[in-house]
Design a protein around this motif. Structure first.
Motif, PDB file in Angstrom:
ATOM      1  N   VAL A  77       0.834  -1.204   0.000  1.00 56.79           N
ATOM      2  CA  VAL A  77       0.000   0.000   0.000  1.00 56.79           C
ATOM      3  C   VAL A  77       0.870   1.256   0.000  1.00 56.79           C
ATOM      4  O   VAL A  77       0.611   2.216  -0.743  1.00 56.79           O
ATOM      5  CB  VAL A  77      -0.955   0.004   1.216  1.00 56.79           C
ATOM      6  CG1 VAL A  77      -1.634   1.364   1.370  1.00 56.79           C
ATOM      7  CG2 VAL A  77      -1.998  -1.098   1.070  1.00 56.79           C
ATOM      8  N   ILE A  78       1.916   1.270   0.817  1.00 58.94           N
ATOM      9  CA  ILE A  78       2.822   2.429   0.866  1.00 58.94           C
ATOM     10  C   ILE A  78       3.446   2.675  -0.499  1.00 58.94           C
ATOM     11  O   ILE A  78       3.465   3.811  -1.004  1.00 58.94           O
ATOM     12  CB  ILE A  78       3.915   2.217   1.930  1.00 58.94           C
ATOM     13  CG1 ILE A  78       3.320   2.303   3.328  1.00 58.94           C
ATOM     14  CG2 ILE A  78       5.029   3.260   1.763  1.00 58.94           C
ATOM     15  CD1 ILE A  78       4.305   2.030   4.437  1.00 58.94           C
ATOM     16  N   TRP A  79       3.960   1.624  -1.123  1.00 54.99           N
ATOM     17  CA  TRP A  79       4.647   1.787  -2.400  1.00 54.99           C
ATOM     18  C   TRP A  79       3.681   2.086  -3.541  1.00 54.99           C
ATOM     19  O   TRP A  79       3.945   2.957  -4.369  1.00 54.99           O
ATOM     20  CB  TRP A  79       5.476   0.546  -2.705  1.00 54.99           C
ATOM     21  CG  TRP A  79       6.774   0.507  -1.940  1.00 54.99           C
ATOM     22  CD1 TRP A  79       7.572   1.575  -1.642  1.00 54.99           C
ATOM     23  CD2 TRP A  79       7.408  -0.635  -1.372  1.00 54.99           C
ATOM     24  NE1 TRP A  79       8.676   1.166  -0.924  1.00 54.99           N
ATOM     25  CE2 TRP A  79       8.609  -0.201  -0.748  1.00 54.99           C
ATOM     26  CE3 TRP A  79       7.114  -1.994  -1.330  1.00 54.99           C
ATOM     27  CZ2 TRP A  79       9.489  -1.059  -0.101  1.00 54.99           C
ATOM     28  CZ3 TRP A  79       7.981  -2.854  -0.689  1.00 54.99           C
ATOM     29  CH2 TRP A  79       9.165  -2.391  -0.081  1.00 54.99           C
ATOM     30  N   LEU A  80       2.573   1.371  -3.598  1.00 55.27           N
ATOM     31  CA  LEU A  80       1.647   1.554  -4.702  1.00 55.27           C
ATOM     32  C   LEU A  80       0.853   2.858  -4.587  1.00 55.27           C
ATOM     33  O   LEU A  80       0.774   3.633  -5.550  1.00 55.27           O
ATOM     34  CB  LEU A  80       0.666   0.376  -4.765  1.00 55.27           C
ATOM     35  CG  LEU A  80       1.183  -0.936  -5.366  1.00 55.27           C
ATOM     36  CD1 LEU A  80       0.179  -2.045  -5.137  1.00 55.27           C
ATOM     37  CD2 LEU A  80       1.472  -0.774  -6.851  1.00 55.27           C
ATOM     38  N   VAL A  81       0.285   3.099  -3.431  1.00 56.81           N
ATOM     39  CA  VAL A  81      -0.600   4.249  -3.242  1.00 56.81           C
ATOM     40  C   VAL A  81       0.184   5.495  -2.856  1.00 56.81           C
ATOM     41  O   VAL A  81       0.002   6.571  -3.438  1.00 56.81           O
ATOM     42  CB  VAL A  81      -1.676   3.945  -2.174  1.00 56.81           C
ATOM     43  CG1 VAL A  81      -2.581   5.162  -1.965  1.00 56.81           C
ATOM     44  CG2 VAL A  81      -2.487   2.723  -2.572  1.00 56.81           C
ATOM     45  N   GLY A  82       1.078   5.350  -1.878  1.00 53.94           N
ATOM     46  CA  GLY A  82       1.787   6.517  -1.371  1.00 53.94           C
ATOM     47  C   GLY A  82       2.909   7.009  -2.263  1.00 53.94           C
ATOM     48  O   GLY A  82       3.117   8.223  -2.399  1.00 53.94           O
ATOM     49  N   TRP A  86       5.632   0.431  -8.518  1.00 56.12           N
ATOM     50  CA  TRP A  86       5.040  -0.888  -8.736  1.00 56.12           C
ATOM     51  C   TRP A  86       6.075  -2.009  -8.691  1.00 56.12           C
ATOM     52  O   TRP A  86       5.724  -3.161  -8.415  1.00 56.12           O
ATOM     53  CB  TRP A  86       4.325  -0.931 -10.082  1.00 56.12           C
ATOM     54  CG  TRP A  86       5.245  -0.850 -11.265  1.00 56.12           C
ATOM     55  CD1 TRP A  86       5.665   0.288 -11.899  1.00 56.12           C
ATOM     56  CD2 TRP A  86       5.870  -1.936 -11.954  1.00 56.12           C
ATOM     57  NE1 TRP A  86       6.513  -0.017 -12.931  1.00 56.12           N
ATOM     58  CE2 TRP A  86       6.658  -1.381 -13.000  1.00 56.12           C
ATOM     59  CE3 TRP A  86       5.848  -3.321 -11.787  1.00 56.12           C
ATOM     60  CZ2 TRP A  86       7.413  -2.165 -13.863  1.00 56.12           C
ATOM     61  CZ3 TRP A  86       6.600  -4.116 -12.649  1.00 56.12           C
ATOM     62  CH2 TRP A  86       7.368  -3.545 -13.674  1.00 56.12           C
ATOM     63  N   ILE A  87       7.329  -1.704  -8.987  1.00 53.42           N
ATOM     64  CA  ILE A  87       8.342  -2.756  -9.048  1.00 53.42           C
ATOM     65  C   ILE A  87       8.536  -3.415  -7.679  1.00 53.42           C
ATOM     66  O   ILE A  87       8.583  -4.652  -7.566  1.00 53.42           O
ATOM     67  CB  ILE A  87       9.681  -2.197  -9.565  1.00 53.42           C
ATOM     68  CG1 ILE A  87       9.536  -1.727 -11.008  1.00 53.42           C
ATOM     69  CG2 ILE A  87      10.781  -3.265  -9.467  1.00 53.42           C
ATOM     70  CD1 ILE A  87      10.788  -1.091 -11.585  1.00 53.42           C
ATOM     71  N   GLU A  88       8.661  -2.597  -6.628  1.00 48.45           N
ATOM     72  CA  GLU A  88       8.912  -3.129  -5.283  1.00 48.45           C
ATOM     73  C   GLU A  88       7.793  -4.043  -4.800  1.00 48.45           C
ATOM     74  O   GLU A  88       8.066  -5.188  -4.396  1.00 48.45           O
ATOM     75  CB  GLU A  88       9.144  -1.983  -4.298  1.00 48.45           C
ATOM     76  CG  GLU A  88      10.461  -1.266  -4.470  1.00 48.45           C
ATOM     77  CD  GLU A  88      10.503  -0.326  -5.665  1.00 48.45           C
ATOM     78  OE1 GLU A  88      11.595   0.158  -6.013  1.00 48.45           O
ATOM     79  OE2 GLU A  88       9.421  -0.074  -6.254  1.00 48.45           O
ATOM     80  N   PRO A  89       6.520  -3.609  -4.836  1.00 45.12           N
ATOM     81  CA  PRO A  89       5.468  -4.534  -4.381  1.00 45.12           C
ATOM     82  C   PRO A  89       5.308  -5.743  -5.288  1.00 45.12           C
ATOM     83  O   PRO A  89       4.971  -6.834  -4.817  1.00 45.12           O
ATOM     84  CB  PRO A  89       4.204  -3.663  -4.386  1.00 45.12           C
ATOM     85  CG  PRO A  89       4.521  -2.529  -5.292  1.00 45.12           C
ATOM     86  CD  PRO A  89       5.987  -2.275  -5.130  1.00 45.12           C
TER      87      PRO A  89
END
Length: 217
Positions: A77-82, A86-89
């Motif tokens: 959620v932190i990476w995608l939304v905040g 996209w690569i990390e999640p």
């Protein structure tokens, strides 16, 4: 840019971990290795103490499926939304779901019975390789790597972060032996298999980052 030297080092380490897993997969049934496993389990059962049982049960539970999924969702959620990344999640998801599938497949393939020496907790399923060891080194290892790679303020402390992560993973692995649900070779084999998957996920991450950087330039 990801250096060629870094890629080669990661590939070599991946091959080493894979080789170690293959070795444990071949030797755990050998009589001398079985004697060592039994000897270790009996000696560890002799040092069972209520306080230590509580401590190692805590470490075992900390690396269980609900906590892994909760941590994954939190950072996704932190990476995608905040942060719109996209690569990390994506890579962390590949790591977690892939390693869980692999572990179940390996267990069903090898069908090793669990030890029966003063077992502290009850658990079902096969023994080799240890799921807690295999999944913990892959998931928590990759998570710590991604955090260091993504946040500059953590890079100065990366040695401490990696050390604490390795210590936690080691304690999780030992907890499985201490609680009587895995032989030492289950844990060592799990670390080798999980380490292989961890490094493959690191290679995937480096490849995707390099691809993204080339598109930007």
């Amino acid at each position: 840019m990801i250096s060629k030297k870094s890629l080669i080092k990661t590939v070599v380490l991946t091959a080493v971990c894979l080789g170690l897993f293959i070795m444990f997969a071949f030797i755990y049934k050998q009589s001398r290795v079985e004697i060592f496993d039994v000897w270790a389990m009996k000696n560890i059962s002799d040092i069972h103490q209520p306080v230590l049982i509580d401590v190692f049960t805590f470490f075992t539970n900390s690396a269980s499926k609900p906590y892994q999924y909760a941590i994954f969702i939190f950072f996704a959620v932190i990476w995608l939304v905040g942060e719109k990344k996209w690569i990390e999640p994506f890579v962390l998801g590949v790591c977690l779901f892939g390693i869980r599938f692999e572990n179940q497949w390996f267990k069903n393939w090898f069908e090793r019975d669990r030890p029966m020496y003063d077992r502290v907790i009850e658990i079902t399923g096969y023994s080799f390789p240890s799921g807690h060891a295999m999944i913990s080194i892959a998931f928590f290892g990759l998570l710590s790597y991604l955090l260091v790679q993504n946040y500059a303020f953590l890079r100065a402390y990366r040695k401490y972060i990696y050390f604490l992560t390795a210590l936690f993973i080691g304690l999780v692995g030992f907890s499985r032996v201490y609680l009587g649900v895995h032989f030492p070779t289950d844990v060592l084999g799990g670390f080798a298999a999980g380490g292989t998957w961890l490094l493959l996920c690191v290679l995937l991450y480096k490849w995707l980052v390099g691809l993204a950087n080339r598109r930007v330039h």
